[in-house]
Motif scaffolding. Sequence first.
Motif, mmCIF file in Angstrom:
data_model
loop_
_atom_site.group_PDB
_atom_site.id
_atom_site.type_symbol
_atom_site.label_atom_id
_atom_site.label_comp_id
_atom_site.label_asym_id
_atom_site.label_seq_id
_atom_site.Cartn_x
_atom_site.Cartn_y
_atom_site.Cartn_z
ATOM 1 N N LEU A 146 39.237 36.821 47.206
ATOM 2 C CA LEU A 146 39.101 35.929 46.056
ATOM 3 C C LEU A 146 38.760 36.709 44.797
ATOM 4 O O LEU A 146 39.259 36.402 43.700
ATOM 5 C CB LEU A 146 38.032 34.878 46.358
ATOM 6 C CG LEU A 146 38.347 33.936 47.537
ATOM 7 C CD1 LEU A 146 37.154 33.042 47.844
ATOM 8 C CD2 LEU A 146 39.583 33.092 47.248
ATOM 9 N N ALA A 147 37.916 37.734 44.930
ATOM 10 C CA ALA A 147 37.549 38.554 43.772
ATOM 11 C C ALA A 147 38.752 39.323 43.235
ATOM 12 O O ALA A 147 38.893 39.514 42.016
ATOM 13 C CB ALA A 147 36.429 39.518 44.152
ATOM 14 N N ALA A 148 39.637 39.772 44.117
ATOM 15 C CA ALA A 148 40.828 40.502 43.667
ATOM 16 C C ALA A 148 41.689 39.632 42.766
ATOM 17 O O ALA A 148 42.240 40.099 41.759
ATOM 18 C CB ALA A 148 41.632 40.982 44.874
ATOM 19 N N ARG A 203 41.510 31.410 58.159
ATOM 20 C CA ARG A 203 42.422 32.547 58.284
ATOM 21 C C ARG A 203 43.136 32.916 56.980
ATOM 22 O O ARG A 203 43.227 34.099 56.644
ATOM 23 C CB ARG A 203 43.442 32.250 59.396
ATOM 24 C CG ARG A 203 44.482 33.343 59.603
ATOM 25 C CD ARG A 203 43.847 34.665 60.004
ATOM 26 N NE ARG A 203 44.857 35.711 60.082
ATOM 27 C CZ ARG A 203 44.580 36.990 60.275
ATOM 28 N NH1 ARG A 203 43.325 37.375 60.419
ATOM 29 N NH2 ARG A 203 45.546 37.879 60.331
ATOM 30 N N PRO A 204 43.651 31.954 56.198
ATOM 31 C CA PRO A 204 44.300 32.345 54.936
ATOM 32 C C PRO A 204 43.370 33.083 53.985
ATOM 33 O O PRO A 204 43.794 34.019 53.298
ATOM 34 C CB PRO A 204 44.758 30.999 54.348
ATOM 35 C CG PRO A 204 44.971 30.135 55.546
ATOM 36 C CD PRO A 204 43.885 30.529 56.497
ATOM 37 N N LEU A 262 43.805 36.964 52.666
ATOM 38 C CA LEU A 262 43.762 37.379 51.260
ATOM 39 C C LEU A 262 42.878 38.611 51.096
ATOM 40 O O LEU A 262 43.172 39.498 50.284
ATOM 41 C CB LEU A 262 43.226 36.243 50.378
ATOM 42 C CG LEU A 262 44.169 35.101 50.034
ATOM 43 C CD1 LEU A 262 43.456 34.112 49.126
ATOM 44 C CD2 LEU A 262 45.442 35.606 49.356
ATOM 45 N N GLY A 263 41.782 38.656 51.851
ATOM 46 C CA GLY A 263 40.917 39.832 51.810
ATOM 47 C C GLY A 263 41.577 41.058 52.409
ATOM 48 O O GLY A 263 41.436 42.167 51.892
ATOM 49 N N GLN A 264 42.326 40.855 53.475
ATOM 50 C CA GLN A 264 42.968 41.985 54.129
ATOM 51 C C GLN A 264 44.045 42.615 53.250
ATOM 52 O O GLN A 264 44.267 43.821 53.312
ATOM 53 C CB GLN A 264 43.555 41.525 55.465
ATOM 54 C CG GLN A 264 42.486 41.172 56.493
ATOM 55 C CD GLN A 264 43.053 40.496 57.722
ATOM 56 O OE1 GLN A 264 44.230 40.150 57.771
ATOM 57 N NE2 GLN A 264 42.215 40.295 58.726
ATOM 58 N N ILE A 265 44.716 41.818 52.435
ATOM 59 C CA ILE A 265 45.767 42.355 51.566
ATOM 60 C C ILE A 265 45.255 42.615 50.152
ATOM 61 O O ILE A 265 46.037 42.946 49.261
ATOM 62 C CB ILE A 265 46.988 41.403 51.505
ATOM 63 C CG1 ILE A 265 46.632 40.082 50.812
ATOM 64 C CG2 ILE A 265 47.553 41.153 52.894
ATOM 65 C CD1 ILE A 265 47.833 39.185 50.559
#
Length: 363
Positions: free
Chosen positions: A14-16, A279-280, A284-287
């Motif tokens: 979310l921060a990204a 999971r979504p 988002l954190g993983q990418i």
Amino acid sequence: MKGELRSLTSARGLAAWLVVLYHMRASLPWLPVPAMQAADKGYLAVDFFFLLSGFVIYLSAHGALVRHGAGAIPDFLYRRFARIYPLYAVMLAGTIAFAATLGLTGRDMGGYPWRELPLHVAMMQNWGLTTELQWNHPAWSISAEFAAYLLFPALVLWTPIGRARRPNLLAGMIILMACLFLVMLEGGQTTLGGDIPRFGLIRCLVEFSCGALLCAFWLRGRDSDLLSMILSLSGVALFWGLWSNGRGSEIWTFPAGAACLILALAHASGFARNPLHWRPFVYLGQISYATYLAHFMLWIGFKILCVDDAGTVGTGTAAGFLLILFIASVILHEGIEKPGRAWLGRALPRHRRTGTASPVRLR
């Protein structure tokens, strides 16, 4: 080890996207005032990243360093290099191709000085060796974090962080944040985002170190997750309340509040029903590394190809870019970042592997 902290992974994602909005905001004058105010402060997500990175790196790597001592340093540094450099190199190559195209077509290349390119290849561009952000601007923070990785083994092996009691760890964080405040104040800065080439490195090193201390603080505790989360969120409200009311400098109130938020999220990871475990959000954190590193140059290219008036990008066009960025992030993560890390990981001699893989899927 307390398991995978999915709340932190999701928060990173979310921060990204807040950083993405920060770099898009000048072209989105139609944003509601609250959204624009949030976008104007989007650079602070990088400070959150620095704190979070210190927390996660300490969580994942301090054990091997303590067990194996200085002998674990090459493995640690190699793993960090394998984690960040494949995608970094691909994005830098893309930026070089873009700059070359500008040069061949007779356009302005002021933001892409060839003389500084070796610093970017070596991830040293934000070590006080340049005076402006050039090439792929967000990569400055990768340069600063690379310096933090180089210093991290010394923090673990040659300071009392591994055995310090909680009050001493808290005192260490306060001292570090006070030093950052005094250095930036002396340099005439009133916000954390000012003069990045000059202050970005110390900003990263201090906040990364505070994140490591925060993780050591968290690991020492045997607290109730619910009570600790409530107390940590109270700290967020206190520090960010002082900041929003103009009663405390952003330079120390934001990192202090962000540290409390990370602590709250770490405790919240123990809850079975946590919306940040969806999971979504976790994906988002993983990418998020791909999102963060790709968005700036992709936005420049998108405006050149698809936008008539760069000062006002419509809602539909902006939404289209966000979709393209998400798809690009997935492709870069799955097609470059993960395979590159795996390939470099296999190249590490088996006898040198010390088991420092992270339980948290973060950069």
